[in-house]
Scaffold this motif. Sequence first.
Motif, PDB file in Angstrom:
ATOM      1  N   UNK A  93       0.849  -1.177   0.000  1.00  0.00           N
ATOM      2  CA  UNK A  93       0.000   0.000   0.000  1.00  0.00           C
ATOM      3  C   UNK A  93       0.888   1.231   0.000  1.00  0.00           C
ATOM      4  N   UNK A  94       0.331   2.332  -0.429  1.00  0.00           N
ATOM      5  CA  UNK A  94       1.084   3.562  -0.578  1.00  0.00           C
ATOM      6  C   UNK A  94       1.764   3.934   0.739  1.00  0.00           C
ATOM      7  N   UNK A  95       3.079   4.104   0.679  1.00  0.00           N
ATOM      8  CA  UNK A  95       3.832   4.545   1.848  1.00  0.00           C
ATOM      9  C   UNK A  95       4.071   3.477   2.895  1.00  0.00           C
ATOM     10  N   UNK A  96       3.739   2.235   2.581  1.00  0.00           N
ATOM     11  CA  UNK A  96       3.902   1.170   3.572  1.00  0.00           C
ATOM     12  C   UNK A  96       4.840   0.086   3.062  1.00  0.00           C
ATOM     13  N   UNK A  97       5.253  -0.771   3.964  1.00  0.00           N
ATOM     14  CA  UNK A  97       6.097  -1.891   3.597  1.00  0.00           C
ATOM     15  C   UNK A  97       5.292  -2.977   2.911  1.00  0.00           C
ATOM     16  N   UNK A  98       5.980  -3.994   2.472  1.00  0.00           N
ATOM     17  CA  UNK A  98       5.314  -5.091   1.791  1.00  0.00           C
ATOM     18  C   UNK A  98       4.554  -5.968   2.776  1.00  0.00           C
ATOM     19  N   UNK A  99       3.388  -6.427   2.340  1.00  0.00           N
ATOM     20  CA  UNK A  99       2.617  -7.398   3.106  1.00  0.00           C
ATOM     21  C   UNK A  99       2.667  -8.716   2.356  1.00  0.00           C
ATOM     22  N   UNK A 100       3.069  -9.741   3.026  1.00  0.00           N
ATOM     23  CA  UNK A 100       3.075 -11.070   2.438  1.00  0.00           C
ATOM     24  C   UNK A 100       1.648 -11.542   2.209  1.00  0.00           C
ATOM     25  N   UNK A 101       1.380 -12.099   1.034  1.00  0.00           N
ATOM     26  CA  UNK A 101       0.042 -12.622   0.737  1.00  0.00           C
ATOM     27  C   UNK A 101       0.034 -14.141   0.668  1.00  0.00           C
ATOM     28  N   UNK A 102       0.856 -14.704  -0.228  1.00  0.00           N
ATOM     29  CA  UNK A 102       0.819 -16.143  -0.462  1.00  0.00           C
ATOM     30  C   UNK A 102       2.156 -16.603  -1.009  1.00  0.00           C
ATOM     31  N   UNK A 103       2.475 -17.869  -0.760  1.00  0.00           N
ATOM     32  CA  UNK A 103       3.758 -18.440  -1.148  1.00  0.00           C
ATOM     33  C   UNK A 103       3.528 -19.821  -1.748  1.00  0.00           C
ATOM     34  N   UNK A 104       4.092 -20.064  -2.920  1.00  0.00           N
ATOM     35  CA  UNK A 104       4.068 -21.377  -3.575  1.00  0.00           C
ATOM     36  C   UNK A 104       5.484 -21.937  -3.590  1.00  0.00           C
ATOM     37  N   UNK A 105       5.617 -23.192  -3.259  1.00  0.00           N
ATOM     38  CA  UNK A 105       6.914 -23.863  -3.322  1.00  0.00           C
ATOM     39  C   UNK A 105       6.715 -25.234  -3.953  1.00  0.00           C
ATOM     40  N   UNK A 106       7.152 -25.361  -5.187  1.00  0.00           N
ATOM     41  CA  UNK A 106       7.061 -26.639  -5.888  1.00  0.00           C
ATOM     42  C   UNK A 106       5.639 -27.166  -5.893  1.00  0.00           C
ATOM     43  N   UNK A 107       5.508 -28.425  -5.542  1.00  0.00           N
ATOM     44  CA  UNK A 107       4.191 -29.072  -5.519  1.00  0.00           C
ATOM     45  C   UNK A 107       3.564 -29.090  -4.131  1.00  0.00           C
ATOM     46  N   UNK A 108       4.202 -28.405  -3.185  1.00  0.00           N
ATOM     47  CA  UNK A 108       3.653 -28.364  -1.830  1.00  0.00           C
ATOM     48  C   UNK A 108       2.409 -27.494  -1.786  1.00  0.00           C
ATOM     49  N   UNK A 109       1.604 -27.721  -0.762  1.00  0.00           N
ATOM     50  CA  UNK A 109       0.425 -26.875  -0.587  1.00  0.00           C
ATOM     51  C   UNK A 109       0.882 -25.446  -0.326  1.00  0.00           C
ATOM     52  N   UNK A 110       0.263 -24.463  -0.962  1.00  0.00           N
ATOM     53  CA  UNK A 110       0.700 -23.077  -0.784  1.00  0.00           C
ATOM     54  C   UNK A 110       0.440 -22.572   0.631  1.00  0.00           C
ATOM     55  N   UNK A 111       1.274 -21.633   1.044  1.00  0.00           N
ATOM     56  CA  UNK A 111       1.087 -20.940   2.318  1.00  0.00           C
ATOM     57  C   UNK A 111       0.213 -19.723   2.041  1.00  0.00           C
ATOM     58  N   UNK A 112      -1.038 -19.828   2.447  1.00  0.00           N
ATOM     59  CA  UNK A 112      -1.996 -18.762   2.164  1.00  0.00           C
ATOM     60  C   UNK A 112      -2.226 -17.853   3.371  1.00  0.00           C
ATOM     61  N   UNK A 113      -1.332 -17.936   4.334  1.00  0.00           N
ATOM     62  CA  UNK A 113      -1.591 -17.284   5.615  1.00  0.00           C
ATOM     63  C   UNK A 113      -1.705 -15.768   5.527  1.00  0.00           C
ATOM     64  N   UNK A 114      -1.187 -15.168   4.445  1.00  0.00           N
ATOM     65  CA  UNK A 114      -1.233 -13.716   4.331  1.00  0.00           C
ATOM     66  C   UNK A 114      -2.422 -13.165   3.573  1.00  0.00           C
TER      67      UNK A 114
END
Lengths: 108, 115
Positions: free
Chosen positions: B38-59
């Motif tokens: 967001x404007x003027x803010x740091x990055x917010x983690x949303x989601x992470x994919x790694x290979x065939x593992x289930x994605x980390x959707x915690x963000x």
Amino acid sequence: SQQGEEDPQALSIQEGENATMNCSYKTSINNLQWYRQNSGRGLVHLILIRSNEREKHSGRLRVTLDTSKKSSSLLITASRAADTASYFCATDNGKLTFGQGTILTVHP
Amino acid sequence: GAGVSQSPSNKVTEKGKDVELRCDPISGHTALYWYRQRLGQGLEFLIYFQGNSAPDKSGLPSDRFSAERTGESVSTLTIQRTQQEDSAVYLCASSHRDRLQETQYFGPGTRLLVL
């Protein structure tokens, strides 16, 4: 407050001077990274320092890490106008968390 | 030798519409991340994919947000029923292996404006 807080929020210096930016964090980390973002561009990775390292150099960049104080600093020596950008620290404890950044302006 | 690419670079949409953002990671990178800035803010983690593992959707901030990735290639981030607070730059990054101790390479981002 968030992990990876930086100060100052803004820094204005003359070309040739050194610029120092600081980052503080709250939880334990695996590593800490510094990124640069030029206006309208994506983030560019600058340097990564691991939790068992205390200092690292890359060209005109020097990064220190003090895990006892949970703080890091980024020093840019002999700054140039092209160094004008926002600088972010990011802590990695299994998830990368960024601070709000320091806006550095280097005047020619 | 292209880096991470994202499309569109800019998107203006009306509140309530769905949007789809695309990310092409660096070839061979198994890990892919989505962030929001967001404007003027740091990055917010949303989601992470790694290979065939289930994605980390915690963000993901709400169930209006979802992301898909086909194998180790393109990813799409979908925002349904957009709201004005969704206005931000959405950044995609990829890395070679596990996210720990690994440099992430960022794309230029998609600037989303919800009117």
